[in-house]
Scaffold this active site. Structure first.
Site, PDB file in Angstrom:
ATOM      1  CG  HIS A   1      -3.543  -5.475   0.684  1.00 23.02           C
ATOM      2  ND1 HIS A   1      -2.299  -4.883   0.572  1.00 23.02           N
ATOM      3  CD2 HIS A   1      -3.319  -6.817   0.676  1.00 23.02           C
ATOM      4  CE1 HIS A   1      -1.368  -5.817   0.507  1.00 23.02           C
ATOM      5  NE2 HIS A   1      -1.963  -6.996   0.567  1.00 23.02           N
ATOM      6  CG  LEU A   2      -8.143  -2.549   5.502  1.00 24.11           C
ATOM      7  CD1 LEU A   2      -8.446  -2.009   6.891  1.00 24.11           C
ATOM      8  CD2 LEU A   2      -9.237  -3.494   5.046  1.00 24.11           C
ATOM      9  NE  ARG A   3      -5.671  -2.180  -2.641  1.00 27.42           N
ATOM     10  CZ  ARG A   3      -4.596  -2.906  -2.935  1.00 27.42           C
ATOM     11  NH1 ARG A   3      -3.426  -2.620  -2.377  1.00 27.42           N
ATOM     12  NH2 ARG A   3      -4.686  -3.916  -3.783  1.00 27.42           N
TER      13      ARG A   3
ATOM     14  CG  ASP B   1      -3.288 -12.298  -0.202  1.00 28.65           C
ATOM     15  OD1 ASP B   1      -2.982 -11.208   0.299  1.00 28.65           O
ATOM     16  OD2 ASP B   1      -2.632 -12.844  -1.097  1.00 28.65           O
TER      17      ASP B   1
END
Length: 425
Positions: A63-65, A306
């Site tokens: 997840h890079l946001r 993850d």
């Protein structure tokens, strides 16, 4: 630049190469390995004596946001962390704001990753519009905009008929569907594995059945539609058994597991440490052993980080009310190498699970050091010990349960397309 990487132990799972020799990079590609007959004029020499030289790592879930939650991380900060962890390619889920269900958002992510220049970023796109589990997203158009796979993340598609239609459409165009299997009705109120430890701590548990029931449902539909399917971040031994049985029946299914699920179990969830509030949760020691066995048998073909960076406030609350996830990009390699240290798996096998294995799942022509391939290279010291300091992590997410822990194995240099994007010191 032309680069000579000298005297490193080169491990390439694609060719079975495991040899101490030299590697040459020219015009961003692997030019030669071993002795050169012609004159090679290089701009830089990287001394890899005592180090491992392998393909750049490929992370199947990070997840890079960005867009939408840049207070937790950005594409620039997280891909810089990826480079520090030896990761040259990563897959990001569609759970941004806005959700990746239009070509514009998918292209935005890729453009910003290209501008940052630290790693290749390939977005997974939403299987259903808005991840609502109702209407099919424009899969064909999204695939044309660079989406590598399609998923509904951990959000439910309650209607089995809707899920069936999604898989039928994906199968028509040979698109890869990724399941992060979880029955929402069994998991929505839980915050850790349901067992003796959750009872002792007075916390609501998530039973193994929350994962295995959904794995079973998805596998039945995969068998009916013939879609290419991947099961991401499995946490239960029974899930691995179901995947193994499906593979033996000839189904086109693969699976990965997060590195921390191979190292930790719910026994470590004590003192209400919010850094161990994870999704999926840490399972029992028996489940952990089952995941490792799946890795050894080949049923599980990849290890991922993850990576789920969280801001400080998101982790400062009672355990059940904190945001789930850990920052894992910079610990992916050393956690995986700990399996080698414990003599559970050989070093070339671990490298395969981090490089060629993910590439095959995604259908990428990468994950190797073959001549002519892009020079995505990770150079690391398998013996260097270092102490994790959350404040020194390049990721904006400081939420690691390994803070203060000593790990073995550290990245020395990372090359992306023949360009040095990380160099320690």
């Amino acid at each position: 630049m032309n680069i000579k990487i000298s005297n490193g132990r080169i491990i390439d799972p694609a060719t079975g190469l495991d040899q101490v020799t030299d590697l040459y990079v020219r015009a961003g590609e692997i030019y030669a390995i071993g002795d050169l007959a012609d004159d090679f004029h290089y701009d830089e020499v990287i001394d890899a004596t005592g180090l491992i030289v392998c393909p750049g790592l490929i992370d199947l879930c990070a997840h890079l946001r960005e867009p939408g939650e840049t207070h937790k991380g950005s594409i620039a900060s997280e891909t810089a962390a990826a480079a520090a962890g030896g990761i040259t390619s990563l897959i990001t889920p569609p759970t941004t704001r806005p959700i990746v269900d239009t070509p514009a958002v998918a292209e935005l992510i890729q453009d910003r990753a290209a501008d940052a220049g630290f790693a290749r970023v390939m977005p997974m796109c939403a299987l259903t519009q808005g991840l609502q589990g109702e209407q099919l997203a424009p899969l064909h158009a999204l695939a044309g905009s660079g989406c590598i796979a399609f998923t509904n993340a951990r959000l439910p598609i309650k209607s089995t008929l809707n899920l069936l239609r999604c898989l039928e459409y994906a199968a028509t165009f040979d698109l890869l569907v990724v399941f992060q299997a979880q029955d929402h009705s069994l998991s929505s109120n839980g915050c850790m594995h349901e067992g003796a430890n959750s009872t002792r701590m007075g916390l609501s548990g998530i039973p193994e059945a929350a994962e295995t029931i959904e794995v079973s449902r998805c596998l039945l539909l995969v068998e009916q539609t013939g879609v290419r399917a991947h099961f991401g971040q499995l946490s239960c031994e029974r899930s691995v058994q179901l995947i193994t049985a499906a593979q033996q029946r000839g189904l086109k299914v693969t699976a990965d597991v997060a590195a921390h699920h191979l190292i930790l179990s719910d026994e470590q969830v004590n003192e209400f440490d919010s850094s161990l509030h994870l999704q999926p949760p840490l399972r029992s020691a028996l489940d952990r052993a089952g995941l490792i066995q799946g890795l050894l048998s080949g049923s599980v073909t990849a290890i991922c980080s993850d990576h789920q960076p969280q801001d400080l406030i998101s982790k400062q609350a009672p355990f059940a009310e904190t945001a789930a996830g850990l920052s894992g990009l910079e610990t992916l390699l050393p956690l995986s190498l700990s399996l080698v240290e414990r003599k559970l798996i050989e070093l070339p096998q671990v490298i395969e699970k981090l490089t060629l294995g993910p590439a095959k799942i995604l259908g990428l022509d990468s994950g190797s050091l073959q001549i002519g391939k892009p020079a995505d290279i990770c150079i690391f010291d398998p013996n260097e010990q270092w102490t994790v300091n959350k404040n020194s992590l390049r990721s904006a997410g400081k939420n690691t349960p390994f803070n203060g822990k000593t790990l073995k194995g550290r990245v020395f240099t990372t090359l992306l397309g023949g360009r040095v994007v990380f160099r320690r010191g």
